[in-house]
Each structure stands twice: as C-alpha cells, then as structure tokens.
Write a protein that holds these residues in place. Structure first.
Motif, PDB file in Angstrom:
ATOM      1  N   THR A 198       1.263  -1.459   0.220  1.00 61.97           N
ATOM      2  CA  THR A 198       0.038   0.118  -0.106  1.00 61.97           C
ATOM      3  C   THR A 198       0.605   1.000  -0.025  1.00 61.97           C
ATOM      4  OG1 THR A 198      -1.265  -1.568   1.251  1.00 61.97           O
ATOM      5  CG2 THR A 198      -2.383   1.467   1.314  1.00 61.97           C
ATOM      6  N   LEU A 389      -9.562   5.554  -8.521  1.00 61.23           N
ATOM      7  CA  LEU A 389      -9.275   5.095  -6.673  1.00 61.23           C
ATOM      8  C   LEU A 389     -10.934   4.614  -6.703  1.00 61.23           C
ATOM      9  CD1 LEU A 389      -8.392   5.189  -4.461  1.00 61.23           C
ATOM     10  CD2 LEU A 389      -8.797   7.497  -4.208  1.00 61.23           C
ATOM     11  N   GLN A 390     -11.601   5.575  -7.269  1.00 63.15           N
ATOM     12  CA  GLN A 390     -13.430   5.031  -6.628  1.00 63.15           C
ATOM     13  C   GLN A 390     -13.729   3.841  -7.497  1.00 63.15           C
ATOM     14  OE1 GLN A 390     -15.304   8.476  -8.884  1.00 63.15           O
ATOM     15  NE2 GLN A 390     -15.449   9.474  -6.264  1.00 63.15           N
ATOM     16  N   ASP A 393     -12.764   1.325  -5.538  1.00 66.06           N
ATOM     17  CA  ASP A 393     -13.461   0.229  -4.001  1.00 66.06           C
ATOM     18  C   ASP A 393     -15.102   0.520  -4.565  1.00 66.06           C
ATOM     19  OD1 ASP A 393     -12.251   2.068  -2.579  1.00 66.06           O
ATOM     20  OD2 ASP A 393     -12.822   4.045  -2.863  1.00 66.06           O
ATOM     21  N   ASN A 394     -15.962   0.159  -5.794  1.00 68.55           N
ATOM     22  CA  ASN A 394     -16.698  -0.166  -6.207  1.00 68.55           C
ATOM     23  C   ASN A 394     -16.618  -1.729  -6.435  1.00 68.55           C
ATOM     24  OD1 ASN A 394     -18.083   2.093  -6.230  1.00 68.55           O
ATOM     25  ND2 ASN A 394     -18.002   3.046  -8.121  1.00 68.55           N
ATOM     26  N   TYR A 396     -14.333  -3.396  -4.754  1.00 74.01           N
ATOM     27  CA  TYR A 396     -13.349  -4.478  -3.818  1.00 74.01           C
ATOM     28  C   TYR A 396     -15.468  -4.109  -3.274  1.00 74.01           C
ATOM     29  CZ  TYR A 396      -9.367  -3.952  -5.521  1.00 74.01           C
ATOM     30  OH  TYR A 396      -7.658  -4.373  -5.313  1.00 74.01           O
ATOM     31  N   GLN A 397     -16.622  -3.810  -3.612  1.00 75.64           N
ATOM     32  CA  GLN A 397     -17.451  -4.697  -3.349  1.00 75.64           C
ATOM     33  C   GLN A 397     -17.954  -5.596  -3.498  1.00 75.64           C
ATOM     34  OE1 GLN A 397     -19.333  -2.091  -1.422  1.00 75.64           O
ATOM     35  NE2 GLN A 397     -18.037  -0.872  -1.646  1.00 75.64           N
ATOM     36  N   ALA A 437      -3.786   4.984  -7.716  1.00 75.19           N
ATOM     37  CA  ALA A 437      -4.834   4.474  -6.326  1.00 75.19           C
ATOM     38  C   ALA A 437      -4.297   3.782  -4.906  1.00 75.19           C
ATOM     39  CB  ALA A 437      -5.563   3.419  -6.951  1.00 75.19           C
ATOM     40  N   VAL A 439      -2.594   0.920  -4.103  1.00 73.35           N
ATOM     41  CA  VAL A 439      -3.077  -0.290  -3.245  1.00 73.35           C
ATOM     42  C   VAL A 439      -2.487  -1.367  -3.895  1.00 73.35           C
ATOM     43  CG1 VAL A 439      -5.719   0.253  -3.749  1.00 73.35           C
ATOM     44  CG2 VAL A 439      -4.317  -0.795  -5.559  1.00 73.35           C
ATOM     45  N   LYS A 462      -7.233  -4.323  -1.623  1.00 74.95           N
ATOM     46  CA  LYS A 462      -7.685  -2.947  -1.122  1.00 74.95           C
ATOM     47  C   LYS A 462      -6.566  -2.705  -1.006  1.00 74.95           C
ATOM     48  CE  LYS A 462     -11.508  -5.834   0.166  1.00 74.95           C
ATOM     49  NZ  LYS A 462     -12.240  -5.851   1.101  1.00 74.95           N
TER      50      LYS A 462
END
Lengths: 490, 498
Positions: A198, A389-390, A393-394, A396-397, A437, A439, A462
């Motif tokens: 990270t 980045l979004q 995030d999406n 990783y849902q 991102a 990550v 993540k």
C-alpha cells in the motif's frame, strides 16, 4: 557457481540459522558470481566489498550467538535509487555521478536491521523513468532470460538491474521502486516475484524521488514467501516521511500459504485489450482456472476508467518529477558544468547530466504545470485519479482481489522499443492503476510463453490488505509450479 | 475625502496613493518549518543546515507543529478566520539559495483567512486595514555576492526557516499609513510571541505594492466590492526592511508613477527594488520576465487539517492584546488615549507600567513611566530590559509622591539617586532627610523670618499678588525644597491676606 546461490531467501536463512553456511561464505560467492556476470548482464552500478564482508561477518557473529533477524546473513541487491551510506548512489544518472550519501534510506536501514547484507547497487532506468532499463547512464541491463530468441532482451524497468540480478541467482532478494509498474513489469519479464505494498507502507525517506505520490519502494523475491519476508522487513511507520502509514504492519509471511477458499477474485473486463497477445490472454485465463480450482469464486468486475489511467499517469508522474528533479542544479552535489552566467550553468549542467528520457519528462511535467495548462492537464489528471480510486472501491464491494496480467508482453529485445516513447509507455498499461490508487499489487510468475520467456500475473488488493495479496499470490505460485530458471550463458 | 487623505499634487492635478503590503514575518520557533534545524540568528554560515534544508536526494519535509500553532495564534490575534483545512503547495523556480528548486508555500488554501487590524496614525487618529490572508512558507537561503569577484557564496542557515506571509488588502492610503500598519502588526506579533519583529535581523520584511489614482477612484474601487478596474497599475517593491524605507520607497514610487502618467506614459506592472542609499526604486523584473511558478500541491505533505479543539486551546491561551489593553488602561486607569497608546505599544513597557501602577495612582505612574523613565532610557539609548530602576522601585517612588512624603521635585532627585546608586526609595528619602515638611509651624517660622527680612518685597506682594511666587521660591530654597508647596502657598496667602 555452487548451488548455494540458487536457494531461496527462506531456504538460505534457514541454513544460516542452522550454521550450515556462513554469511561471509555466501557473500563471497555472491560477490564473485555478481562480478563474473557483470560484463554480460551489466546489472550492477556499485560494489563495496569491504562493507559487504563486514556486514556478513557481523551477521555471522550474531548467528553464532543465536541472534539475528529474519534476513540475517542474506546478501541483498539494492536499486541505485536508495541511499546507502558511503556507497555511490546515482539513480543511474550522470548528474549524480560520484554522489555518496552520508545517510541511509529508511528502507535499507530496516533491511540491515533485519539482518540483510549489502551486496551491490543495481542499475535502473535513469531516475526510474523507463520500462526497459535502457536509459541507465551505465548502459542497458541484460535479461538473463533469452528463451529461444536471438540477441539480448531487456529485463524490463525501471528496476531492471534488481530483477536481472535476482533472476540470475546473484543475490537472495533485491529492492526496487514501483512508480507505474517498475517492480511488477521487470518481475514479469524475469520470472521473479515483485511486490509493492500500500502507498505509505514503505518509507520514501532516503529514496531518490521520481514522482512522490506514486513512488512505492518494494522488493523482488525468488518466491512469494521471500517477497513477503522482504516487504515485512521494509515496512513500517517512518516519522521522517509525512506520507508514511501509521498503521501496524500485519504478518505478511503468515499470509503466504493461507487458504484462498471462498475468496472472491475479480476479473476486470477493461483489461482485456483488443491488441493483447494471445499468450497473455491464455496465461490470464489459466490463472483464473487455478484460483477457481483452489476454491475461489470468480467475479466479473468493471474498472471503467482504466483507459484514462495511462494518460493521467503520464501527466501526474512527469509533473511531480519536473519539480522533484529541480534540486539537481549542480550547486551542492553531483556534477556541475560551468557556464558564463547562472542560467547557462543550469542549462549546461542539466543538459549534460540528464539523459533524453529524463529531459523529455521534465519538459512534459513543466508544460502540464504551466499557467494556462494546469487545469486542462494536471487538475484533470488528478480527477481521473479520483475516479480510478472509486473504480477500485466499487470493485472491492464485489471481490477481495483482482487478477490481471502484469505486462502486455514478455521481455522484448534491447533497442526494439527505445525509439518510440509511446510504445514504451504502454508497458505500464496494467500496472499504473494500482499506483494511481495506492493499492497493493504484485506480479507472480505464471509460466513461459512459446519463446520460453516468463510471464507474470498481477494480483491487486485493497489498501492495507497485502495479506490477501500474498495468499492469492502463493496460490498462483503453487498452482503454476513455476521453477524454470534461465539457462546460464553469461 | 477624509482629513487624512494623502494627496500628491502633480502638473495635471491631484493624485492619491493605494497600497497593499505583503509582510514576511519569521516565526518564533526553535526549529525550521519542515526540518529540525536550529533557527538562531548569526550562526556561522551553513552551520544550521540539515539534509532536508540542503535538499539532498531523497529528503522529505515534515511539518513542525509549533509553527502551525504560531500561525493559528497570529490569525486569532488578528481576529482572522482560521482555516481548519489548508494545504502546502510547491512554488517552482531556480535559484542557488533555493536548494529544492521550489519553495514550499500555501497558495490556494492558506491556514488563515480574512481579518482586520486597527492602526494609528501619528496624530492619534485610527484606521483599519483589511487582512486578506496569512500563509506559511519556507524562507530561502542567503546569496552573498560581495565576498569574491567571480563567485557567489550561499549560506543555507535561513533555508527552510518558517515565515508567515501576511497579505493586506489594498486599503493603505499613504506612506505614513503603511508604516503605521507595519508598526501595529509588529506590536501584535510581539505580544503574541509569534515573531521577534526585528527588521534589522530580517525577522520582518515587507513587499510594498503601490499604485496611484485620481481622487474618487479609490472610493469607486471600494464601493464596487474591490473592483480593481478603478485603480492604477501597481508595482511591487520587494523586501523593504525598515519602517523608514517603507515610507521612502512608497513615496518615491508614487511620485515616479505620477511623473510617468503625467507625461502620457503608462505604468508597467513589475517588481522593483528599493535602493536605500540613493532612495530610488529600480526595475528588477517586468511582468513578461515574471516567473511561472507552476504551483501544485506538494505530494510529500498531507493537507494540514486542524481540529476545533486545537484552535480553541490556542485561543484560550492568547495574551491580552494591545487594543484590549489600551482600552483597559483608558477605562480602568483613566489614562489619556495617547498615554495608554504609548504604554501598550510595547508589551514589556505595558507590563512595567502595570507593575508600577499596581495599588498606586495610575495617572501619576503613567507620567513617571512615560516621561521620566522613558525619557531617560531614550536619552541613554537603553531598552526597557536594561533599565537600572525596577518597576518596584519606581512604584515605591510614585507612592511616596502620592502620600506627600516627598514632592514631585524631590522625587526627581530620588529618581537620579535610584538611577545611579539604586536602593530603596523610602530609605533614600529617610537617610538623606529628603522628607517633605508639612509641619505648618516650621514653615510659618521660615515665612515670618523672610517677610521680616524683606519688607520691600512683602509690600510689593500686597500690590501685585503675582509676585508672591518669589516668596515661595525663597521658602523652598531655605528649606532645601522639602517644604510642601501647597502648605507654603496656603500660609503665604494667609499672611498676605490674599
């Protein structure tokens, strides 16, 4: 060369602890193998034999006393971007020729604290700008892998020297920095494991800066476990780096070998490029099958802004670089070229000191930050970055880790892409998103292509979840059973 | 137009001046803005330089929390808005005394927003100057051009030292007001302990922006919500480092601009330097030559995010500030605005005064501090920190006057003794027999004798009462000044039946 150097880091540290081999013995062998390989591979930029042997002797003393860290006694190669006290540190650039820092980077200090022994500095693309290690001021690094191809191949870049040195069994681990793929792409090209954690997991203090918000110091290992051991030692909060993560470092090594059953693996459709070579698609599909067989659930995901990642990267990274490299002005260290006035001293020094690619990126960066262009380029690129980045995030849902190829090709021939910067930049197409991102991401060798060259698969997880990355990486490693080595020709 | 409007008369009529100042104040802090190096003045060249200050490869900045507190403290002192979110940006340019090749500053999001400062002209009238913003930034090193004919030397001791740049709105209307503004700002910064304010040491320097306009234009500018189209083109005079130079430079610059405009020329927006030897400003670089600083957020630093608690804590620890102190001196002690203003202009002077006045006649105390003590200190070029007479001693002296133990005249003698020999005022008065005689019997005896000895003078007093003063003087002389003057006057009037 004895078989000792072929051991992995985890194997050799076990032997060191068992006193079956001494660190001085290993270091001596590694030094002689490295020096013997240097004319052919050109992977190294500096040795300091006295330092190496002194550190090895100190490790032996600790081991004899039943002490020592996780890496105690193992010789490691260090990318020339890391400041190593008293050893030439040049970022493979003429402008830093002769520079010997009086300080030690936090990451290398951590490696030494864990028992690592300094073996040598490794070559890189100048200031980490490149994907083939051809822009180093000491000339191209050669990949020990040739496969069935003619001529010499690049090891990828920018951390090509570290990748080459490890693939040729000249050390037991090495460091790199990954700004857009500079660890993962060379790892893929050389059949090694390359990891970046990270953003902020490893300190940037004492690492010559390329693009501050994207630079990730990280390791190369022969195995996933080796890379976990190395990242473990390199990680931790550093109060000297304001962007360093304050979070506790998990046990990365314990994550290696942990069952991946039930993990959801995302496969992003946007990474399936039209022009992607069939063999890359094949190894990717193979990876998916391996993970499915290991009990993972495979999920189709979308990272819709992926196509904007590379252009955004090639705005943000040069912008930061143009400012970070302003300090190389010939005033306090490195090389100065005289001139008739101050401006000509600057111009002459920087024209002579920086190579073509570095100059190109400084100019791009200066341009995109200029008044009138800032909003259109830099600001828009930052917005893309937020979207990327979004996207993650999406994604990783729906999934725990993402599997992609590491690079769009296997190792290419020296000189085959160096005339076309855009084609060179495309090497980063799969890797830059993880830098934008911040990550964790790694490349694990998955097999050989039809030319007998290694191909890697990339695992992205993540932020802060390197553990899942290492578990999935180890599962791929297990399934692939990759144990090929380049045939020694050097 | 108010009485204070500063006007310059040219060939074609009157002109007015509009000025805005950017004051660079060195933050009081043991360490630099982003490194642990010392900040003391006068260190040997390049002895207070860390790897970070020298911008060695791989070095990174880490914000100094104390400096952040100081900036917030200053913002609160100016009644400004504190921005809980601020950010550091890089200002890129090349110069040998700027090792990083960029200055870390705050461009888009400063730590402190708008505020206001009440200032005072020499005649005591007051005016307000709007503050646009305060931001933190690094100082550069120092280039030394005169040690060698062929080389420039660089001293990096100052490199990375924390500065607050305090930007005023262009509401300053004369060279005098500019100087008054800086004076007030300096007083405030010293009260807050956030800047030493010593201009000779470079702790406070000003970039002075000057433009000229016709009468009425400034009002249009303000009425239009700071509509700059009504103002003239400005020039910025860089790095002016004394109050006198601020006045000289801005006046010269205004006259220079007027001359150009009256000859039909136009003002080029440019950066100028003030030459304190010749008293003129000269061009440093034109707008075309101006740097494109390529500001962008410093990726080595996270945004600076403060909590309300952090700000509240600093607010709760603020000292009494000069304006509040002046009001209190006027309201509680009955001092004149002028006396109060003089006393609060310097925090240690105000503290000294308060110690003198504690439990004593505050007006009398103010007179003695402002006139006697400071008159004497100024004469000998001493600061309040070097006074040989302590507040305790002066306070006791004032008490002796108030309770009529000594007269004001005798008190001046005691003051002299205190200045040179020191000691306790009461003991000095006792030991040296300087006590005032209030015993009317003793005074009367002396008066009777004097009237008897000087019949002609006594007769004259009856005709010209004003000549009684001669007798007062004689009584004082006979009694070595120790007679209570009131008692002497009273008895004399009775004797002469006046």
């Amino acid at each position: 060369m004895s078989d000792l150097l072929k051991l992995s880091l985890s194997e050799v540290t076990t032997k060191l602890k068992a006193r079956e081999v001494s660190s001085v013995e290993l270091a001596t062998e590694a030094l002689s193998a490295a020096k013997a390989a240097q004319p052919a591979l050109n992977a190294f930029t500096a040795f300091d034999v006295d330092k190496t042997l002194a550190m090895a002797a100190a490790s032996d003393a600790k081991l004899a006393a039943g002490e020592g860290g996780a890496l105690e006694g193992a010789p490691l190669a260090i990318k020339d971007l890391f400041a190593v006290e008293g050893v030439s540190t040049t970022a493979s650039s003429n402008i830093l020729k002769g520079f010997e820092p009086t300080y030690e980077s936090t990451v290398t200090k951590s490696l030494w604290n864990a028992g690592g022994v300094f073996l040598a500095k490794t070559s890189m693309d100048e200031f980490a700008m490149g994907s083939s290690n051809e822009t180093a001021n000491t000339g191209p690094v050669v990949n020990p892998w040739k496969g069935t191809t003619d001529g010499n191949l690049t090891p990828g870049g920018s951390s090509g020297g570290s990748a080459s040195a490890l693939a040729a069994d000249l050390c037991f681990g090495s460091t790199g920095t990954d700004t857009g793929g500079s660890i993962r792409q060379p790892a893929s090209f050389t059949g090694t494991v390359g990891v970046k954690g990270t953003y902020g997991r490893t300190s940037r203090w004492g690492v010559v800066a390329f693009a501050s918000s994207l630079d990730h110091p990280g390791p190369f290992g022969k195995t996933v476990k080796d890379s976990a051991m190395l990242l473990q030692a390199m990680s931790g909060h550093d109060p000297k780096d304001s962007t360093s993560l304050p979070n506790a470092v998990p046990d990365f090594v314990a994550a290696v070998g942990k069952s991946v059953k039930g993990l959801r693996i995302g496969v992003p459709k946007e990474y399936r490029l039209d022009e992607m070579p069939e063999e890359i698609a094949k190894v990717w599909d193979q990876g998916v099958q391996w993970l499915k067989a290991a009990g993972c659930e495979i999920v189709d995901i979308s990272l819709p802004h992926t196509k904007y990642a590379l252009p955004a990267y090639y705005i943000v990274a040069p912008a930061e670089a143009s400012s970070n490299l302003a300090r190389y002005d010939g005033m306090r260290f490195g090389v100065r070229q005289d001139g008739e006035d101050l401006t000509s001293v600057y111009e002459n020094t920087r024209a002579a000191g920086f190579g073509e690619e570095v100059q190109r990126r400084i100019m791009i960066g200066t341009y995109v930050l200029s008044a009138g262009y800032y909003d259109a380029y830099y600001l828009r690129a930052q917005k893309v970055r937020t979207r990327i980045l979004q996207d993650f995030d999406n994604a990783y849902q729906k999934c725990d880790a993402i599997l992609t190829p590491s690079a769009p090709s296997s190792a290419f021939g020296i000189g085959t892409k160096s005339d076309d910067p855009i084609e060179m930049y495309l090497n980063d197409v799969f890797t830059v998103t993880a830098n934008l991102a911040g990550v964790p991401a790694m490349s694990v060798p998955a097999g050989l292509d039809s030319s007998g060259l290694p191909l890697g698969l990339q695992i992205i997880t993540k932020a802060l979840d390197e553990e899942t990355m290492f578990s999935v990486g180890a599962a791929i490693e297990d399934a692939a059973g990759f144990n090929a080595k380049p045939e020694k020709w050097w | 137009m108010s009485d204070h409007t500063y006007r310059l008369t040219g060939e074609t009529g009157d002109w007015e001046v509009v000025m805005g100042l950017e004051v660079h104040a060195q933050v009081v802090s043991k360490a630099k803005l982003f490194s642990g190096s010392a900040t003391a003045f006068g260190g040997a060249p390049n002895t207070q330089v860390s790897l970070v200050d020298a911008a060695m490869p791989g070095m990174l900045p880490v914000i100094n929390e104390e400096v952040v507190s100081q900036a917030v403290r200053t913002g609160l002192g100016m009644g400004s808005k504190i921005n809980l979110y601020s950010r550091f940006d890089r200002k890129n340019y090349f110069y040998p005394d700027l090792p990083q090749g960029y200055q870390i500053s705050q461009f888009e999001f400063p730590i402190v927003g708008e505020g206001e400062l009440e200032c005072e002209r020499e005649d005591g009238s007051r005016f307000n100057v709007g503050i646009e913003r305060l931001h933190l930034e690094q100082d550069a090193g120092k280039s030394i051009h005169d040690l060698d004919p062929n080389s420039t030397y660089v001293d990096l001791n100052r490199s990375g030292v924390a500065l607050m740049e305090i930007v005023s709105k262009p509401y300053i209307r004369s060279p005098e007001e500019a100087s008054a503004y800086v004076t007030k700002l300096r007083t405030l910064l010293r009260y807050l302990g956030t800047c030493g304010g010593d201009m000779e040491k470079g702790q406070l320097r000003a970039d002075v922006n000057v433009s000229v306009c016709r009468p009425g234009d400034y009002e249009k500018f303000r009425d239009g919500g700071d509509d700059f189209s009504h103002l003239g083109t400005r020039c910025e005079i860089k790095n002016v480092n004394s109050l006198r130079f601020i006045r000289q430079a801005s006046e010269y610059e205004a006259r220079r601009q007027i001359e150009i405009l009256e000859e039909g020329g136009k003002i080029d927006q440019e950066t100028r330097l003030f030459d304190s030897v010749t008293g003129v400003t000269r061009s440093m670089r034109s707008k075309e030559e101006a740097h494109d600083y390529r500001y962008f957020p410093d990726p080595d630093l996270l945004p600076l995010e403060l909590t309300e608690d952090f700000v509240d804590q600093i607010r709760s620890e603020l000292p009494e500030l000069p304006d509040a102190k002046r009001r209190r001196f006027v309201e509680d002690f009955g001092l004149s605005e002028y006396d109060a203003g003089v006393l609060v202009s310097d925090q240690s002077r105000a503290a000294y005064y308060e110690a003198v006045a504690a439990g004593r006649d505050p007006k009398l105390a103010a007179n003695w501090v402002n006139n006697e003590l400071f008159g004497r200190l100024n004469k000998e070029s001493l600061g309040i920190g070097e006074t040989p007479i302590s507040a305790d001693q002066l306070g006791k002296l004032v008490a002796l006057i108030s309770d009529k133990t000594i007269s004001g005249k005798i008190a001046k003698d005691v003051f002299e003794i205190l200045w040179t020999d020191g000691g306790d005022p009461a003991r000095i008065v006792e030991d040296r027999g300087m006590k005032q005689v209030t015993d009317t019997g003793a005074i009367e005896t002396v008066i009777d004798q004097l009237i008897a000895d000087n019949p002609d003078q006594a007769a004259q007093v009856k005709e010209k009462p004003k000549t009684m003063g001669w007798f007062v003087g004689q009584v004082m002389k006979a009694m070595q000044g120790k007679a209570n003057p009131q008692a002497v006057n009273e008895i004399l009037r009775k004797k002469f039946e006046l």
